[in-house]
Design a protein around this motif. Sequence first.
Motif, PDB file in Angstrom:
ATOM      1  N   ASP A 106      -8.359  -4.991  -2.005  1.00 38.01           N
ATOM      2  CA  ASP A 106      -7.658  -4.504  -3.010  1.00 38.01           C
ATOM      3  C   ASP A 106      -6.017  -5.152  -3.305  1.00 38.01           C
ATOM      4  O   ASP A 106      -5.140  -4.879  -3.497  1.00 38.01           O
ATOM      5  CB  ASP A 106      -7.181  -3.044  -2.633  1.00 38.01           C
ATOM      6  N   ARG A 107      -6.333  -6.577  -3.419  1.00 35.97           N
ATOM      7  CA  ARG A 107      -5.192  -7.612  -3.558  1.00 35.97           C
ATOM      8  C   ARG A 107      -5.372  -8.138  -4.840  1.00 35.97           C
ATOM      9  O   ARG A 107      -6.542  -8.804  -4.951  1.00 35.97           O
ATOM     10  CB  ARG A 107      -4.899  -8.460  -2.398  1.00 35.97           C
ATOM     11  N   SER A 124       0.073   4.416   0.604  1.00 42.78           N
ATOM     12  CA  SER A 124      -0.034   4.481  -0.716  1.00 42.78           C
ATOM     13  C   SER A 124      -0.883   3.264  -1.218  1.00 42.78           C
ATOM     14  O   SER A 124      -1.455   3.160  -2.232  1.00 42.78           O
ATOM     15  CB  SER A 124       1.119   4.822  -1.480  1.00 42.78           C
ATOM     16  N   GLN A 125      -0.457   2.091  -0.564  1.00 40.10           N
ATOM     17  CA  GLN A 125      -1.226   0.831  -0.860  1.00 40.10           C
ATOM     18  C   GLN A 125      -2.143   0.600  -0.118  1.00 40.10           C
ATOM     19  O   GLN A 125      -2.840  -0.657  -0.235  1.00 40.10           O
ATOM     20  CB  GLN A 125       0.082  -0.206  -0.817  1.00 40.10           C
TER      21      GLN A 125
END
Length: 215
Positions: free
Chosen positions: A214-215, A191-192
């Motif tokens: 995406d962090r 999901s992450q």
Amino acid sequence: MEKLSSAQIINAGLADWRKLARALHGRFLTGDFAGGLAFVTAVAEAAEEANHHPDVTLTYPWVDLKLISHDAGGLTQRDLNLAGRISEIARERGIAAEPRAVTGLELALDTADLAAVGPFWAAVLAGSPAALQGDDVVDPTGQLPLLWFQHTDADETPRQRFHLDLWIPPDVADERIRTAVAAGGRVVDDSQAPAFTVLADPEGNKVCVCTFLDR
């Protein structure tokens, strides 16, 4: 200097380099020890000119380099500039890069009480409780992987204490996950993704396949 965003790093177009957890990493295929030493010497001269110095690992077939601006807590323009200059030196010497081969390994330990367990792990791993820096145990000699503490609730169950965080280039992550699943693993949580994907072996031992995206 200002810390760069992920987009700025990607847009820099440094084909020979990949960002892992915090730093830029490059692997250069020097082929033999003498050639590697000559390459490192040339890199050292460029680093002195820039007044910015990479971490260097010299082995027989290749040289690994890591760039980070510690005073900024991440990557800055001076890291990108020196990375570009190192790539120029490699091209001048006919040395190829293998950026998809770079990896980084961290250990993660779940804890609900960092103040209780952190000093112990800093002392046993690095020789001093002072090696506990925030949520991390940092080995000042660079011989051990970083240990970071993942905060959890005291009553959380089921609870796995240790897991591995494997940092790899984003363009390698999907292939690595498919290979691990084909070898008997399973995806526990994606999901992450692409920040991290949790995998487990047939006995339930977990590893997070991590990228800097995406962090």
